[in-house]
Motif scaffolding. Structure first.
Motif, short mmCIF file in Angstrom:
data_model
loop_
_atom_site.label_atom_id
_atom_site.label_comp_id
_atom_site.label_asym_id
_atom_site.label_seq_id
_atom_site.Cartn_x
_atom_site.Cartn_y
_atom_site.Cartn_z
N VAL A 82 0.83 -1.21 0.00
CA VAL A 82 0.00 0.00 0.00
C VAL A 82 0.87 1.25 0.00
O VAL A 82 1.98 1.25 0.52
CB VAL A 82 -0.95 0.03 1.22
N GLU B 156 -4.51 5.56 4.34
CA GLU B 156 -5.91 5.17 4.15
C GLU B 156 -5.96 3.75 3.58
O GLU B 156 -6.74 2.90 4.01
CB GLU B 156 -6.64 6.14 3.20
N GLU B 157 -5.11 3.55 2.57
CA GLU B 157 -5.05 2.24 1.94
C GLU B 157 -4.60 1.18 2.96
O GLU B 157 -5.13 0.06 2.99
CB GLU B 157 -4.04 2.30 0.80
N THR C 95 -0.59 4.55 0.83
CA THR C 95 -1.09 5.61 1.72
C THR C 95 -1.62 5.01 3.02
O THR C 95 -1.98 3.83 3.07
CB THR C 95 -2.26 6.36 1.05
N ARG D 166 -7.46 0.25 5.21
CA ARG D 166 -8.46 -0.56 4.52
C ARG D 166 -7.96 -2.00 4.35
O ARG D 166 -8.64 -2.97 4.64
CB ARG D 166 -8.77 0.07 3.17
N GLU D 167 -6.73 -2.12 3.86
CA GLU D 167 -6.18 -3.47 3.61
C GLU D 167 -5.97 -4.24 4.91
O GLU D 167 -6.21 -5.44 4.99
CB GLU D 167 -4.87 -3.37 2.83
#
Lengths: 395, 294
Positions: free
Chosen positions: A61, A65-66, A63, A69-70
């Motif tokens: 990832v 945010e990513e 960022t 989420r992941e």
């Protein structure tokens, strides 16, 4: 004991083996924080098995945010029976080449073997099968350890079939001498039976970095490494934390019994691995299906036998139990006392067939007979009897 | 005749004062084994039922001329005990202790080899030459002298075969348990070589189990050397599922290696008779010896 990737890497780093900077995250928020700190990261499920990438347990990832989420996705996963309780978030590496370096037991040579290959990134067994010439091995003297000249020979041999690395060989070999010595130090100081870096990444700058880590410790040496056992227990990520594990096998581990759960309905208990395996073979040969393999081991006392019988009967499928004892270090009278106590205290009504011979067999058989359990004369006869009795029960 | 131990063997026991050590020392003496010494650090100068105890193996060897040692010490101290024995010049060290860490055994085995001596085990039942000498834990009453040599990985299955052959009227020259660990001292070929050299051994029973490739190596050795005595082979774990470790650290089928079928195929190709049951072992051995089983 199997360590998780991050635990293995902590040991590698402590020994001076380069690993990427990383943070452990137990929540998506912690993963996001790690990404803010480290930048581009790989988010990796921490479970004690291979094939995490294929199962979707690794994400790269860019960022926070990513990352959040992941991490949320991966932390909700169960990879082949192992719930993901944490993710390791580490700096992504630029990769020029993926190598393999590992140490394991070579049963035929009865030594540790150091294996090196320029074909890293995949299972070493697969490389061994498809391109055996790309694998180099070294069996170090167990007292002296691997010497620099031996490691150089190993490294040159493993790099011979990698023409793409030709220009980098001298520097690689020199780095591998130190790295391999350190990995061997980790393997021996931790009583590891598997100690592996795959892939061992070569960066564009020419550094070797352990991008993954696998460490499995000899269970006979568990008592020397209580700190690791405690760490695993605290994380609930050890072998025992496996939700996909057979609940009967988990229970048996807690009881300290050598037990393998099988599909049949005849409980099998023996003393000694070979004899217990043969007990299962005999049940099969007489048309029965073993419910388990339970080896009470050498020198079992009455309490252990009681424990074993109780364990086998936890499985409701079990219709009867075949106990096969040939006493050497195990004594017949002890076994008989355990069987009788278990029968009386657990109110066992299912058929019990006991074959007993060897050390203190007279005493043991006498105790059994007095308690109303007639011991079988031979193992074959006992197998026949238990198959008949359990079939009669099902008719 | 016999291999490895006989009535001239002078045996010392390391760990003689422990629970197993003391019980089995008494059993060995009842068998007729010449137990000349015990070793228990800190208890030198005392005795156990008349057997003198020494602080070190070297002291015991100097005082008694012991040449065989049986080890009954706990696993954490066993590798050290093996090396102490070999360093003191003991020709054959028999290690009964199980659950010894593998890396300890790698070093101990190598140490014994460099000393020029022999190691049997660990995690083994020991060795018996009926009527002469027993070192280990094989039950006393099942052994009778005769023409069969037995070598096995599993202790209790070795007992089964000894008893079965005995009931069939076939005794043994020597029965040898090599142990169920992945790293052990004497292996199948080492023991087969001794049976090859022993004129009174007329047939050999080989007892293997799933896991590793020791049985395949034995088969290759038989073919390679032209070993000409009949071999009856029995493999346990034929119905074991792959990937499940069956008790012994060594007993696991992983991938293509270690399966019973691979072992049976190799031994068949080497000319061995394959026995499906202990009863079969007895029947096939009788046929090969040209005797009628009782």
């Amino acid at each position: 004991m199997k360590l998780l990737e991050y635990q293995a890497k902590q040991r590698f780093a402590a020994a001076g083996i380069p690993v990427p900077p990383g943070r452990l995250a137990r929540t998506p928020e912690e993963a996001a924080a790690a990404a803010r700190e480290l930048g581009r990261i790989a988010v990796k499920a921490q479970v004690p098995i291979g094939g995490r990438g294929k199962a979707g347990g690794i994400a790269v990832v860019d960022t926070p945010e990513e990352a959040q989420r992941e991490a949320a996705r991966i932390l909700a996963m169960d990879i082949r029976g192992y719930p993901v309780r944490s993710v390791w978030c580490e700096t992504g590496l630029s990769i020029d080449a993926e190598l393999y370096l590992g140490i394991t037991l070579d049963r035929d040579r009865r030594r540790l073997v150091i294996i090196f290959s320029a074909a890293g990134g995949m299972e070493i067994e697969q490389v061994a099968e498809e391109a055996p010439e790309r694998i180099a091995k070294l069996w170090p003297d167990p007292f002296a350890g691997p010497q620099p000249f031996e490691i150089r020979r190993l490294a040159f041999a493993g790099l011979k079939h990698a023409p793409e690395l030709h220009d980098r060989v001298p520097k690689l070999v020199s780095s591998l001498v130190g790295l391999t010595s350190r990995l061997y130090e980790v393997a021996t100081s931790l009583d590891a039976l598997t100690c592996e870096i795959n892939p061992l990444v070569l960066t564009p700058e020419g550094n070797l970095v352990a991008a993954d880590g696998k460490l499995e410790i000899d269970e006979n040496a568990d008592s020397r490494h209580k700190d690791i056992a405690e760490e695993l227990a605290r994380d609930e990520t050890g072998d025992d934390g496996r939700s996909g594990d057979d609940p009967f096998e988990v229970e048996a581990r807690k009881r300290g019994l050598t037990y393998v759960h099988l599909d049949g309905d005849i409980g099998c208990i023996g003393n000694g691995a070979g004899l217990t395996m043969n007990t299962l073979d005999l049940v099969k040969q007489h048309g029965g299906e073993p419910a388990d393999f339970l080896d009470i081991g050498g020198g079992a006392n009455a309490e252990r036998v009681h424990n074993a019988l109780e364990m086998v009967l936890l499985d409701p499928k079990v219709r009867g139990v075949f106990i096969n004892i040939f006493g050497g270090i195990t004594r017949g009278d002890e076994v008989a006392r355990g069987i009788i106590a278990a029968r009386d205290e657990l109110h066992i009504t299912k058929p019990l067939v006991v074959r007993m011979t060897g050390t203190m067999e007279e005493e043991g058989r006498k105790l059994l007979e007095e308690a109303g359990i007639v011991p079988a004369k031979t193992a074959t006869g006992a197998a026949e009897t238990i198959v008949q009795l359990t079939r009669a029960g099902s008719a | 005749m016999s291999v490895l131990v006989d009535r001239s063997s002078r045996v010392l026991i390391q760990g003689i004062t422990g629970r197993e050590g003391s019980f089995h020392t008494a059993q060995m003496r009842a068998f007729g084994t010449n137990i000349v010494a015990g070793v228990s650090p800190g208890k030198g100068g005392t005795d156990q039922e008349g057997v003198p105890i020494f602080d070190t193996v070297a002291d015991a060897v100097a005082a008694t001329g012991a040449d065989v040692s049986g080890i009954f010490v706990p696993p954490a101290f066993a590798a050290d005990a093996i090396m102490e024995s070999a360093a003191a010049g003991i020709e054959l060290t028999v290690c009964i202790t199980e659950l010894i860490p593998v890396q300890d055994m790698i070093r101990a085995r190598e140490f014994v080899i460099r000393s020029g001596h022999q190691l049997l085990g660990a995690n083994c039942p020991g060795i018996v030459t009926p009527g002469q000498c027993k070192v280990g834990i094989i039950p006393n009453h099942i052994n009778t002298p005769g023409p069969v040599g037995i070598v096995g990985r599993s202790g209790t299955l070795t007992y089964e075969v000894i008893q079965g052959l005995g009931q069939g009227g076939m005794g043994q020259t020597t029965s040898v348990g090599i142990g169920g660990d992945p790293v052990m001292g004497l292996s199948f070929p080492d023991v087969l070589q001794r049976f090859a050299d022993d004129s009174e051994t007329r047939a050999v029973v080989l007892i293997g189990e799933i896991g590793g490739s020791d049985e395949e190596n034995a088969a290759a050795w038989i073919r390679g050397t032209g070993f000409d005595k009949p071999v009856v082979a029995f493999i346990s774990g034929r119905t074991a599922p792959p990937g499940k470790r069956m008790g012994h650290a060594g007993a696991i089928i992983s991938g293509n290696t270690g399966s019973a079928q691979s072992k049976l195929d190799a031994l068949t190709a080497a000319g061995a008779d394959i026995a499906d049951t202990i009863e079969d072992v007895v029947r096939l051995t009788a046929v090969r010896l040209g005797t009628q089983p009782r």
